[in-house]
Design a protein around this motif. Structure first.
Motif, PDB file in Angstrom:
ATOM      1  N   ASN A   2       0.930  -1.196  -0.146  1.00  0.00           N
ATOM      2  CA  ASN A   2       0.013   0.059   0.103  1.00  0.00           C
ATOM      3  C   ASN A   2       0.883   1.212  -0.052  1.00  0.00           C
ATOM      4  O   ASN A   2       2.022   1.310   0.070  1.00  0.00           O
ATOM      5  CB  ASN A   2      -1.153   0.051   1.193  1.00  0.00           C
ATOM      6  CG  ASN A   2      -0.134   0.023   2.691  1.00  0.00           C
ATOM      7  OD1 ASN A   2       0.759   0.643   2.728  1.00  0.00           O
ATOM      8  ND2 ASN A   2      -0.694  -0.753   3.529  1.00  0.00           N
ATOM      9  N   GLU A 145      10.051  -3.663  -6.707  1.00  0.00           N
ATOM     10  CA  GLU A 145       8.952  -4.080  -6.096  1.00  0.00           C
ATOM     11  C   GLU A 145       7.989  -2.862  -5.819  1.00  0.00           C
ATOM     12  O   GLU A 145       6.812  -2.755  -5.808  1.00  0.00           O
ATOM     13  CB  GLU A 145       8.951  -4.835  -4.795  1.00  0.00           C
ATOM     14  CG  GLU A 145       8.075  -5.499  -4.207  1.00  0.00           C
ATOM     15  CD  GLU A 145       8.414  -6.241  -2.828  1.00  0.00           C
ATOM     16  OE1 GLU A 145       7.390  -6.559  -2.031  1.00  0.00           O
ATOM     17  OE2 GLU A 145       9.455  -6.447  -2.681  1.00  0.00           O
ATOM     18  N   ASP A 148       6.629  -1.455  -8.989  1.00  0.00           N
ATOM     19  CA  ASP A 148       5.655  -2.366  -9.469  1.00  0.00           C
ATOM     20  C   ASP A 148       4.128  -1.976  -8.603  1.00  0.00           C
ATOM     21  O   ASP A 148       3.129  -2.078  -9.350  1.00  0.00           O
ATOM     22  CB  ASP A 148       5.758  -3.784  -9.301  1.00  0.00           C
ATOM     23  CG  ASP A 148       7.026  -4.109 -10.443  1.00  0.00           C
ATOM     24  OD1 ASP A 148       7.140  -3.533 -11.453  1.00  0.00           O
ATOM     25  OD2 ASP A 148       7.578  -5.276 -10.394  1.00  0.00           O
ATOM     26  N   ALA A 149       4.335  -2.003  -7.325  1.00  0.00           N
ATOM     27  CA  ALA A 149       3.073  -1.347  -6.681  1.00  0.00           C
ATOM     28  C   ALA A 149       2.667  -0.014  -6.898  1.00  0.00           C
ATOM     29  O   ALA A 149       1.383   0.023  -7.076  1.00  0.00           O
ATOM     30  CB  ALA A 149       3.694  -1.398  -4.927  1.00  0.00           C
ATOM     31  N   LEU A 151       2.551   1.214  -9.884  1.00  0.00           N
ATOM     32  CA  LEU A 151       2.027   1.043 -11.086  1.00  0.00           C
ATOM     33  C   LEU A 151       0.665   0.229 -10.902  1.00  0.00           C
ATOM     34  O   LEU A 151      -0.271   0.499 -11.599  1.00  0.00           O
ATOM     35  CB  LEU A 151       3.056   0.182 -12.121  1.00  0.00           C
ATOM     36  CG  LEU A 151       4.073   1.003 -12.687  1.00  0.00           C
ATOM     37  CD1 LEU A 151       5.033   0.110 -13.436  1.00  0.00           C
ATOM     38  CD2 LEU A 151       3.664   2.121 -13.465  1.00  0.00           C
ATOM     39  N   GLU A 152       0.608  -0.468 -10.048  1.00  0.00           N
ATOM     40  CA  GLU A 152      -0.760  -1.139  -9.726  1.00  0.00           C
ATOM     41  C   GLU A 152      -1.604  -0.257  -8.789  1.00  0.00           C
ATOM     42  O   GLU A 152      -2.843  -0.464  -9.437  1.00  0.00           O
ATOM     43  CB  GLU A 152      -0.338  -2.478  -8.761  1.00  0.00           C
ATOM     44  CG  GLU A 152       0.447  -3.796  -9.253  1.00  0.00           C
ATOM     45  CD  GLU A 152       0.729  -4.721  -8.251  1.00  0.00           C
ATOM     46  OE1 GLU A 152       0.141  -4.920  -7.169  1.00  0.00           O
ATOM     47  OE2 GLU A 152       1.445  -5.604  -8.749  1.00  0.00           O
ATOM     48  N   LEU A 153      -1.134   0.569  -8.042  1.00  0.00           N
ATOM     49  CA  LEU A 153      -2.209   1.588  -7.779  1.00  0.00           C
ATOM     50  C   LEU A 153      -2.517   2.354  -8.960  1.00  0.00           C
ATOM     51  O   LEU A 153      -4.075   3.118  -8.675  1.00  0.00           O
ATOM     52  CB  LEU A 153      -1.148   2.522  -6.626  1.00  0.00           C
ATOM     53  CG  LEU A 153      -0.995   1.859  -5.289  1.00  0.00           C
ATOM     54  CD1 LEU A 153      -0.084   2.867  -4.459  1.00  0.00           C
ATOM     55  CD2 LEU A 153      -2.313   1.525  -4.664  1.00  0.00           C
ATOM     56  N   GLU A 154      -1.760   3.061  -9.974  1.00  0.00           N
ATOM     57  CA  GLU A 154      -2.079   3.704 -10.738  1.00  0.00           C
ATOM     58  C   GLU A 154      -3.167   2.836 -11.534  1.00  0.00           C
ATOM     59  O   GLU A 154      -4.377   3.156 -12.006  1.00  0.00           O
ATOM     60  CB  GLU A 154      -1.050   3.936 -11.920  1.00  0.00           C
ATOM     61  CG  GLU A 154      -0.198   5.022 -11.446  1.00  0.00           C
ATOM     62  CD  GLU A 154       1.040   5.448 -12.023  1.00  0.00           C
ATOM     63  OE1 GLU A 154       1.178   4.902 -13.328  1.00  0.00           O
ATOM     64  OE2 GLU A 154       1.632   6.206 -11.807  1.00  0.00           O
ATOM     65  N   ASP A 155      -3.020   1.591 -11.918  1.00  0.00           N
ATOM     66  CA  ASP A 155      -3.893   0.869 -12.915  1.00  0.00           C
ATOM     67  C   ASP A 155      -5.247   0.524 -12.168  1.00  0.00           C
ATOM     68  O   ASP A 155      -6.291   0.576 -12.888  1.00  0.00           O
ATOM     69  CB  ASP A 155      -3.245  -0.681 -13.211  1.00  0.00           C
ATOM     70  CG  ASP A 155      -2.271  -0.731 -14.007  1.00  0.00           C
ATOM     71  OD1 ASP A 155      -1.901   0.489 -14.769  1.00  0.00           O
ATOM     72  OD2 ASP A 155      -1.167  -1.501 -14.077  1.00  0.00           O
ATOM     73  N   SER A 156      -5.217   0.485 -10.636  1.00  0.00           N
ATOM     74  CA  SER A 156      -6.393   0.330 -10.058  1.00  0.00           C
ATOM     75  C   SER A 156      -7.195   1.557  -9.970  1.00  0.00           C
ATOM     76  O   SER A 156      -8.313   1.489  -9.597  1.00  0.00           O
ATOM     77  CB  SER A 156      -6.166  -0.336  -8.574  1.00  0.00           C
ATOM     78  OG  SER A 156      -5.633   0.764  -8.002  1.00  0.00           O
ATOM     79  N   GLU A 158      -6.436   4.027  -7.803  1.00  0.00           N
ATOM     80  CA  GLU A 158      -6.225   4.677  -6.437  1.00  0.00           C
ATOM     81  C   GLU A 158      -5.457   5.843  -6.655  1.00  0.00           C
ATOM     82  O   GLU A 158      -5.674   6.749  -5.844  1.00  0.00           O
ATOM     83  CB  GLU A 158      -5.571   3.647  -5.430  1.00  0.00           C
ATOM     84  CG  GLU A 158      -5.686   4.027  -4.207  1.00  0.00           C
ATOM     85  CD  GLU A 158      -5.321   2.714  -2.949  1.00  0.00           C
ATOM     86  OE1 GLU A 158      -4.990   3.258  -2.078  1.00  0.00           O
ATOM     87  OE2 GLU A 158      -5.205   1.742  -3.523  1.00  0.00           O
ATOM     88  N   TYR A 162       2.340   8.739  -9.771  1.00  0.00           N
ATOM     89  CA  TYR A 162       3.313   8.763  -8.826  1.00  0.00           C
ATOM     90  C   TYR A 162       3.256   9.942  -7.902  1.00  0.00           C
ATOM     91  O   TYR A 162       3.475   9.902  -7.000  1.00  0.00           O
ATOM     92  CB  TYR A 162       4.737   8.329  -9.626  1.00  0.00           C
ATOM     93  CG  TYR A 162       5.896   8.553  -8.680  1.00  0.00           C
ATOM     94  CD1 TYR A 162       6.106   7.323  -7.794  1.00  0.00           C
ATOM     95  CD2 TYR A 162       6.796   9.555  -8.588  1.00  0.00           C
ATOM     96  CE1 TYR A 162       7.225   7.405  -6.689  1.00  0.00           C
ATOM     97  CE2 TYR A 162       8.009   9.501  -7.809  1.00  0.00           C
ATOM     98  CZ  TYR A 162       8.032   8.406  -7.048  1.00  0.00           C
ATOM     99  OH  TYR A 162       9.171   8.450  -5.938  1.00  0.00           O
TER     100      TYR A 162
END
Length: 181
Positions: A2, A145, A148-149, A151-156, A158, A162
């Motif tokens: 998170n 890591e 990647d986290a 990028l996952e927050l962007e994709d979701s 949230e 950055y």
């Protein structure tokens, strides 16, 4: 991972330096941009590989700063000089730029040496602590890591990008992450 976990991995402390806005004290423990006045007894303004004087870029008295990176502990003064022609990328020190470090203020002599000509205006420097310096997204400093986290927050959805969670401290500083300014 998170946002708080990313923050704990990425954030660094730094001392932010601000030029001018107050009257100088005249003490040897003062930091400056555009001025160097503390030298070893046998030193003067250094020269570049062509024999031209380098320009005094900064003199920083580290013990007065609110944060000093571990690698600079035990150093009292750092002086930086730069040539009239900016150095090339990854150019070795000594040809068009030079950094001097001194571990004992008591061994230095105050010398009011002026370069032949300088376009750099001298200002005393104040300092303040920042405990929230993030790396630039494309400037290195984040491990894979954490990247990647993010990028996952962007994709979701949230976060939009950055810089919704990151705050990079641009400008003059000691510590933190590097900036090209």
């Amino acid at each position: 991972m998170n946002k708080e976990e990313i923050r704990k991995r990425a954030v660094r402390s730094a001392t932010k330096l601000t030029a001018g806005g107050f009257r100088p004290s005249g003490e040897n423990t003062e930091s400056w941009l555009g001025r160097v006045f503390l030298y070893s007894e046998d030193e003067s303004i250094p020269t570049d590989s062509k024999g031209n004087q380098l320009l005094p870029l900064a003199q920083i008295y580290l013990p007065n700063l609110p944060f000093i990176p571990d690698c600079l502990k035990g150093i009292d003064v750092i002086s930086a000089f730069i040539g009239r022609e900016y150095p090339g990328e990854f150019e070795p020190m000594g040809q068009t730029w030079l950094i001097r470090e001194y571990s004992d203020l008591g061994t230095l002599k105050r010398k009011e040496l002026e370069p032949d000509e300088s376009f750099i205006k001298a200002f005393p420097v104040s300092s303040e602590l920042t405990e929230n310096d993030w790396p630039n997204w494309d400037g290195g400093g984040l491990d894979e890591e954490a990247s990647d986290a993010i990028l996952e927050l962007e994709d979701s959805g949230e976060i939009e990008d950055y810089y919704d969670i990151a705050d990079h401290e641009y400008g003059h500083k000691v510590g933190g992450y590097p900036s090209f300014c």
